[in-house]
Enzyme design. Structure first.
Site, PDB file in Angstrom:
ATOM      1  N   GLY A   1      -2.189  -9.170 -10.080  1.00 58.91           N
ATOM      2  CA  GLY A   1      -3.260  -8.186 -10.180  1.00 58.91           C
ATOM      3  C   GLY A   1      -3.678  -7.842 -11.607  1.00 58.91           C
ATOM      4  O   GLY A   1      -4.765  -7.319 -11.822  1.00 58.91           O
TER       5      GLY A   1
ATOM      6  N   ARG B   1       2.076  -5.337 -11.224  1.00 57.86           N
ATOM      7  CA  ARG B   1       0.953  -4.618 -11.833  1.00 57.86           C
ATOM      8  C   ARG B   1       1.487  -3.498 -12.720  1.00 57.86           C
ATOM      9  O   ARG B   1       2.547  -2.935 -12.467  1.00 57.86           O
ATOM     10  CB  ARG B   1       0.037  -4.032 -10.748  1.00 57.86           C
ATOM     11  CG  ARG B   1      -0.873  -5.067 -10.094  1.00 57.86           C
ATOM     12  CD  ARG B   1      -1.802  -4.448  -9.072  1.00 57.86           C
ATOM     13  NE  ARG B   1      -1.077  -3.920  -7.936  1.00 57.86           N
ATOM     14  CZ  ARG B   1      -0.724  -2.665  -7.764  1.00 57.86           C
ATOM     15  NH1 ARG B   1      -1.068  -1.734  -8.650  1.00 57.86           N
ATOM     16  NH2 ARG B   1      -0.059  -2.289  -6.703  1.00 57.86           N
TER      17      ARG B   1
ATOM     18  N   ARG C   1       4.318   3.749   4.131  1.00 61.14           N
ATOM     19  CA  ARG C   1       5.755   3.771   4.377  1.00 61.14           C
ATOM     20  C   ARG C   1       6.211   5.214   4.342  1.00 61.14           C
ATOM     21  O   ARG C   1       6.254   5.808   3.263  1.00 61.14           O
ATOM     22  CB  ARG C   1       6.487   3.071   3.227  1.00 61.14           C
ATOM     23  CG  ARG C   1       6.694   1.627   3.401  1.00 61.14           C
ATOM     24  CD  ARG C   1       7.356   1.030   2.164  1.00 61.14           C
ATOM     25  NE  ARG C   1       7.080  -0.393   2.201  1.00 61.14           N
ATOM     26  CZ  ARG C   1       7.879  -1.290   2.756  1.00 61.14           C
ATOM     27  NH1 ARG C   1       9.058  -0.933   3.246  1.00 61.14           N
ATOM     28  NH2 ARG C   1       7.528  -2.558   2.804  1.00 61.14           N
TER      29      ARG C   1
ATOM     30  N   LYS D   1      -7.903  -7.429  -7.837  1.00 61.40           N
ATOM     31  CA  LYS D   1      -7.944  -5.969  -7.892  1.00 61.40           C
ATOM     32  C   LYS D   1      -8.964  -5.462  -8.915  1.00 61.40           C
ATOM     33  O   LYS D   1      -9.650  -4.463  -8.679  1.00 61.40           O
ATOM     34  CB  LYS D   1      -6.539  -5.414  -8.186  1.00 61.40           C
ATOM     35  CG  LYS D   1      -5.516  -5.748  -7.104  1.00 61.40           C
ATOM     36  CD  LYS D   1      -5.957  -5.267  -5.780  1.00 61.40           C
ATOM     37  CE  LYS D   1      -5.182  -5.638  -4.549  1.00 61.40           C
ATOM     38  NZ  LYS D   1      -3.769  -5.796  -4.499  1.00 61.40           N
TER      39      LYS D   1
ATOM     40  N   SER E   1       0.239  -1.288  -1.367  1.00 57.34           N
ATOM     41  CA  SER E   1       0.842  -2.579  -1.729  1.00 57.34           C
ATOM     42  C   SER E   1       2.235  -2.718  -1.120  1.00 57.34           C
ATOM     43  O   SER E   1       3.025  -1.774  -1.144  1.00 57.34           O
ATOM     44  CB  SER E   1       0.935  -2.676  -3.252  1.00 57.34           C
ATOM     45  OG  SER E   1      -0.353  -2.512  -3.802  1.00 57.34           O
TER      46      SER E   1
ATOM     47  N   ASP F   1      -6.060  -8.460   2.267  1.00 58.33           N
ATOM     48  CA  ASP F   1      -5.838  -7.511   1.161  1.00 58.33           C
ATOM     49  C   ASP F   1      -7.063  -6.676   0.803  1.00 58.33           C
ATOM     50  O   ASP F   1      -6.921  -5.525   0.426  1.00 58.33           O
ATOM     51  CB  ASP F   1      -5.366  -8.283  -0.079  1.00 58.33           C
ATOM     52  CG  ASP F   1      -4.687  -7.393  -1.119  1.00 58.33           C
ATOM     53  OD1 ASP F   1      -3.796  -6.614  -0.738  1.00 58.33           O
ATOM     54  OD2 ASP F   1      -5.050  -7.470  -2.304  1.00 58.33           O
TER      55      ASP F   1
ATOM     56  N   ARG G   1       5.881 -13.762  -5.145  1.00 58.83           N
ATOM     57  CA  ARG G   1       4.633 -13.957  -4.388  1.00 58.83           C
ATOM     58  C   ARG G   1       4.387 -15.418  -4.073  1.00 58.83           C
ATOM     59  O   ARG G   1       4.860 -16.312  -4.779  1.00 58.83           O
ATOM     60  CB  ARG G   1       3.449 -13.444  -5.216  1.00 58.83           C
ATOM     61  CG  ARG G   1       3.496 -11.951  -5.541  1.00 58.83           C
ATOM     62  CD  ARG G   1       2.726 -11.146  -4.528  1.00 58.83           C
ATOM     63  NE  ARG G   1       2.990  -9.721  -4.620  1.00 58.83           N
ATOM     64  CZ  ARG G   1       2.327  -8.822  -3.887  1.00 58.83           C
ATOM     65  NH1 ARG G   1       1.382  -9.192  -3.051  1.00 58.83           N
ATOM     66  NH2 ARG G   1       2.627  -7.537  -3.976  1.00 58.83           N
TER      67      ARG G   1
ATOM     68  N   THR H   1      -0.548  -8.163   4.899  1.00 58.66           N
ATOM     69  CA  THR H   1      -0.521  -9.608   5.168  1.00 58.66           C
ATOM     70  C   THR H   1       0.128  -9.863   6.528  1.00 58.66           C
ATOM     71  O   THR H   1      -0.362 -10.672   7.324  1.00 58.66           O
ATOM     72  CB  THR H   1       0.258 -10.346   4.050  1.00 58.66           C
ATOM     73  OG1 THR H   1      -0.356 -10.043   2.804  1.00 58.66           O
ATOM     74  CG2 THR H   1       0.251 -11.845   4.274  1.00 58.66           C
TER      75      THR H   1
HETATM   76  P1  GTP Z   1       0.285  -6.443  -0.948  1.00 59.40           P
HETATM   77  O1  GTP Z   1       0.068  -7.918  -1.009  1.00 59.40           O
HETATM   78  O2  GTP Z   1       1.168  -5.953  -2.069  1.00 59.40           O
HETATM   79  O3  GTP Z   1      -0.975  -5.658  -0.895  1.00 59.40           O
HETATM   80  O4  GTP Z   1       1.210  -6.152   0.346  1.00 59.40           O
HETATM   81  P2  GTP Z   1       0.925  -6.121   1.930  1.00 59.40           P
HETATM   82  O5  GTP Z   1       0.408  -4.782   2.316  1.00 59.40           O
HETATM   83  O6  GTP Z   1       0.130  -7.304   2.327  1.00 59.40           O
HETATM   84  O7  GTP Z   1       2.408  -6.213   2.540  1.00 59.40           O
HETATM   85  P3  GTP Z   1       3.144  -7.412   3.327  1.00 59.40           P
HETATM   86  O8  GTP Z   1       2.526  -7.700   4.646  1.00 59.40           O
HETATM   87  O9  GTP Z   1       3.296  -8.554   2.397  1.00 59.40           O
HETATM   88  O10 GTP Z   1       4.561  -6.749   3.602  1.00 59.40           O
HETATM   89  C1  GTP Z   1       5.389  -6.239   2.576  1.00 59.40           C
HETATM   90  C2  GTP Z   1       6.817  -6.118   3.043  1.00 59.40           C
HETATM   91  O11 GTP Z   1       6.873  -5.272   4.194  1.00 59.40           O
HETATM   92  C3  GTP Z   1       7.421  -7.465   3.468  1.00 59.40           C
HETATM   93  O12 GTP Z   1       8.747  -7.555   2.986  1.00 59.40           O
HETATM   94  C4  GTP Z   1       7.397  -7.410   4.973  1.00 59.40           C
HETATM   95  O13 GTP Z   1       8.420  -8.172   5.551  1.00 59.40           O
HETATM   96  C5  GTP Z   1       7.525  -5.910   5.271  1.00 59.40           C
HETATM   97  N1  GTP Z   1       6.833  -5.544   6.547  1.00 59.40           N
HETATM   98  C6  GTP Z   1       5.582  -5.909   6.920  1.00 59.40           C
HETATM   99  N2  GTP Z   1       5.282  -5.462   8.169  1.00 59.40           N
HETATM  100  C7  GTP Z   1       6.366  -4.783   8.589  1.00 59.40           C
HETATM  101  C8  GTP Z   1       6.680  -4.079   9.808  1.00 59.40           C
HETATM  102  O14 GTP Z   1       5.896  -3.997  10.755  1.00 59.40           O
HETATM  103  N3  GTP Z   1       7.912  -3.482   9.857  1.00 59.40           N
HETATM  104  C9  GTP Z   1       8.813  -3.562   8.826  1.00 59.40           C
HETATM  105  N4  GTP Z   1       9.985  -2.964   8.964  1.00 59.40           N
HETATM  106  N5  GTP Z   1       8.549  -4.230   7.674  1.00 59.40           N
HETATM  107  C10 GTP Z   1       7.352  -4.829   7.554  1.00 59.40           C
HETATM  108  C1  SPV Z   2      -0.949  -5.482  -4.592  1.00 58.81           C
HETATM  109  O1  SPV Z   2      -0.152  -5.084  -5.456  1.00 58.81           O
HETATM  110  O2  SPV Z   2      -1.554  -4.699  -3.821  1.00 58.81           O
HETATM  111  C2  SPV Z   2      -1.185  -6.935  -4.437  1.00 58.81           C
HETATM  112  C3  SPV Z   2      -0.645  -7.839  -5.460  1.00 58.81           C
HETATM  113  O3  SPV Z   2      -1.866  -7.330  -3.511  1.00 58.81           O
HETATM  114  S1  SPV Z   2      -1.569  -7.826  -6.923  1.00 58.81           S
HETATM  115  O4  SPV Z   2      -2.463  -8.987  -6.923  1.00 58.81           O
HETATM  116  O5  SPV Z   2      -0.620  -7.943  -8.044  1.00 58.81           O
HETATM  117  O6  SPV Z   2      -2.370  -6.624  -7.000  1.00 58.81           O
HETATM  118 MN    MN Z   3      -2.662  -5.541  -2.254  1.00 61.78          MN
END
Ligand code: GTP
Ligand code: SPV
Ligand code: MN
Length: 588
Positions: free
Chosen positions: A205, A75, A402, A212, A254, A281, A371, A259
């Site tokens: 996005g 994005r 984070r 989004k 993000s 999401d 992705r 997920t």
């Molecule tokens: P968007 O699709 O961008 O909105 O992201 P999201 O919030 O759905 O994040 P996602 O679950 O895809 O996790 C993003 C990264 O964080 C990945 O590389 C995961 O492996 C890592 N991650 C997710 N949960 C944890 C956790 O509980 N601990 C750690 N250390 N890393 C995590």
């Molecule tokens: C995010 O960035 O929070 C996503 C991926 O879920 S995007 O569809 O590019 O916004």
């Molecule tokens: Mn997202």
């Protein structure tokens, strides 16, 4: 100009398509019906043009790889605008352009941009087609990649068009990949007229306008005038061994774990527990007649972060993306299987740009924001309630981000208004999901910094108002899976083990979990989170639950400075909460 047979009885839509065609001058217009045959034709066409590459059919049937332009992989927040008549309505949290100027700029870019190409008309419905809470949109695009992604991510085609023809209003989204020139790239939103114009990017996005652009920026604006909330939240059901399911919604920025939490698999120690994914999401939350908050997931699929997905971290997702998945910007192995950092299996032969992989380069083989696009029906933990027209009742809301230090593993806000402060004061380290520096802590209220379609001060007021309308509001929590020790290791094992935190959260909602009150809210007592079968270093739980008051005082100063930019518009009730926490920290 060639036209496909399907068109529309809706005069407003027909006229808009005509207008856009006159402006963009495509060779063909194709109305998308969302059928499998149509999807197959588009995929074949993209295999021929090289826009898609077929992956190993034995190991990954129905899986394809798309490689973005190397300068179009995330994005672009600096090129994303909210164009309200009054600048103050967009707020200091958004880039703003006057609607007239923005329109003129975009019309210039779109002029003739589809010459030699096909214009696809993509009707879609965000939310179950039968739900009164769902909303429709139509995306016009010249990208077949966008069409096949929209088919997996939304209820796309015939059923959505029928809803529009029955009189549903719809968001008009105009998209072209253009020349993919970052100098000629803009994502414009016109919330007052329910319009989106996106030019010059084919990525996630920026280009899949239902996600989004519509379901958050435009929808958040509509939600405010209509008394509901459109949020960057996962929705998950937690079934206990007694067979009762409770739902939690969680806003993390993000690439901060939505997920993963939404499709968590309970650890060995938690026999009898089950997780049900409603969404990963976006959540649309409505006050119900029963005084509770109810959530639907406007989406129908996942556009998820690939790196880090392994049989250990997220077995559900790992399994789910072995078939019928579109991968964007992953690496490939010698035998054409998708590969990414953290896969724990195989070796890359070519990187995300298709270049021979050099293990000595020190660079990632898959793009960190690579992705997968997959239909939610492929998720083994898909909730049977995912299609429920009324949604699911939310027991708890969790905010999180984070933070290598400061934020404890979990704490609970005192009440709704304090919870709004906790959400409004959120900050998180930036990730690869957006272009720009990574790992920098920035304020990201409710994980909506890039997505709120109006002034954050009004948004906080709206949150306070929604809470006041609820007889049984969800309890509000803050979590942090990302606390690190001096050697940069994550202290908390995370992933499946996060269920232990969810249990404490739900036990708090039901009044049977112990906690201590601190200036920032209620923290679990040291033994309140079940640690049976969990291997952590001695003293890890103490560290995870520690609150460094000096650090928190400077955090509050940062939050205060952030609020200052909104001036008088910041609601007094939020400032009251703020002053209360500052005072409590000072007195302790
Ligand atoms: P968007 O699709 O961008 O909105 O992201 P999201 O919030 O759905 O994040 P996602 O679950 O895809 O996790 C993003 C990264 O964080 C990945 O590389 C995961 O492996 C890592 N991650 C997710 N949960 C944890 C956790 O509980 N601990 C750690 N250390 N890393 C995590
Ligand atoms: C995010 O960035 O929070 C996503 C991926 O879920 S995007 O569809 O590019 O916004
Ligand atoms: Mn997202």
């Amino acid at each position: 100009m060639q036209r496909s047979p399907m068109s529309t009885r809706n005069a407003e839509l027909a006229q808009w398509v005509e207008e856009v065609a006159r402006l963009t001058r495509p060779d063909r217009i194709q109305w998308c019906d969302g059928s499998e045959a149509e999807d197959e034709r588009l995929i074949d066409q993209m295999l021929d043009s090289g826009e898609l590459i077929r992956l190993n059919e034995k190991t990954h049937p129905g899986c394809y790889l798309h490689r973005s332009d190397p300068a179009d992989v995330a994005r672009v927040e600096h090129l994303t605008f909210v164009c309200t008549e009054q600048e103050a309505d967009a707020g200091p949290n958004n880039h703003w352009m006057a609607p007239g100027d923005a329109r003129e700029k975009m019309l210039g870019l779109f002029e003739g941009c589809m010459e030699g190409r096909t214009l696809y008309v993509v009707p879609y419905c965000m939310g179950p087609v039968a739900s009164p809470l769902s909303r429709c949109g139509v995306e016009i695009t010249d990208s077949p990649y966008v069409v096949v992604n929209m088919r997996r991510m939304t209820r796309m085609g015939k059923a959505a068009l029928e809803r529009i023809e029955r009189g549903d209003s719809f968001v008009k989204g105009l998209h072209s990949t253009g020349e993919l020139d970052p100098e000629r790239r803009f994502i414009m939103h016109f919330p007052e007229s329910l319009e989106i114009m996106s030019y010059g990017s084919g990525y996630g996005g920026n280009a899949l306008l239902g996600k989004k652009c519509h379901a958050l920026r435009i929808a958040s604006y509509q939600a405010r005038t209509e008394g509901w909330l459109a949020e960057h939240m996962l929705i998950v059901g937690i079934e206990n061994p007694q067979g009762e399911t409770h739902y939690v919604a969680a806003a993390f920025p993000s690439a901060c774990g939505k997920t993963n939490l939404a499709m968590l698999i309970p650890p060995e120690s938690h026999q009898g527990w089950k997780i049900w994914t409603v969404g990963d999401d976006i959540a649309w939350l409505h006050p119900g007649k029963d005084g509770r908050l109810w959530a639907i997931n406007p989406e129908a699929g996942y556009f998820g972060v690939v790196p880090g997905t392994s049989p250990k971290t997220n077995p559900n997702a790992y399994e789910m993306i072995t078939r019928d998945t579109i991968f964007t910007n992953v690496a490939v192995t010698e035998d054409n299987q998708p590969w990414w950092e953290g896969k724990k299996d195989g070796q890359p032969a070519h990187d995300w740009q298709g270049r021979p992989w050099n293990p000595d380069s020190g660079k990632a083989a898959a793009h960190p924001n690579s992705r997968f696009t997959v239909s939610a029906t492929q998720n083994p933990s898909q909730s049977p309630e995912a299609e429920a027209p009324a949604g699911v009742p939310i027991s708890a809301i969790m905010f999180g981000g984070r933070r290598r230090d400061l934020a404890p593993l979990v704490f609970e806000a005192r009440d709704w208004n304090h919870g709004v402060l906790v959400g409004a004061g959120m900050a998180s380290e930036t990730t690869a999901a957006a272009t720009g520096a990574q790992g920098v802590v920035r304020r990201d209220p409710m994980a909506m910094k890039p997505f709120c379609g109006y002034n954050f001060a009004d948004y906080f007021s709206h949150w306070l108002n929604v809470g006041a309308k609820l007889d049984k509001p969800p309890r509000i929590f803050h979590v942090n899976w990302f606390r690190q020790d001096a050697e940069d290791n994550f202290i908390w094992p995370g992933f499946g083990e996060n269920l232990r935190v969810l249990r404490w959260v739900l036990d708090r909602c039901h009044g049977n979990a112990s906690a201590v009150e601190t200036p920032i809210g209620f923290l679990p007592t040291l033994d309140a989170i079940d640690q049976e079968g969990l291997s952590m270093k001695d003293g890890a739980m103490e560290e995870l639950l520690s609150v460094d008051e000096a650090l928190w005082q400077s955090e509050m100063t940062g939050i205060g400075d952030f609020f200052d930019q909104f001036g008088e518009r910041i609601p007094e009730a939020l400032m009251e909460e703020f002053r209360r926490v500052v005072e409590a920290l000072g007195n302790d």
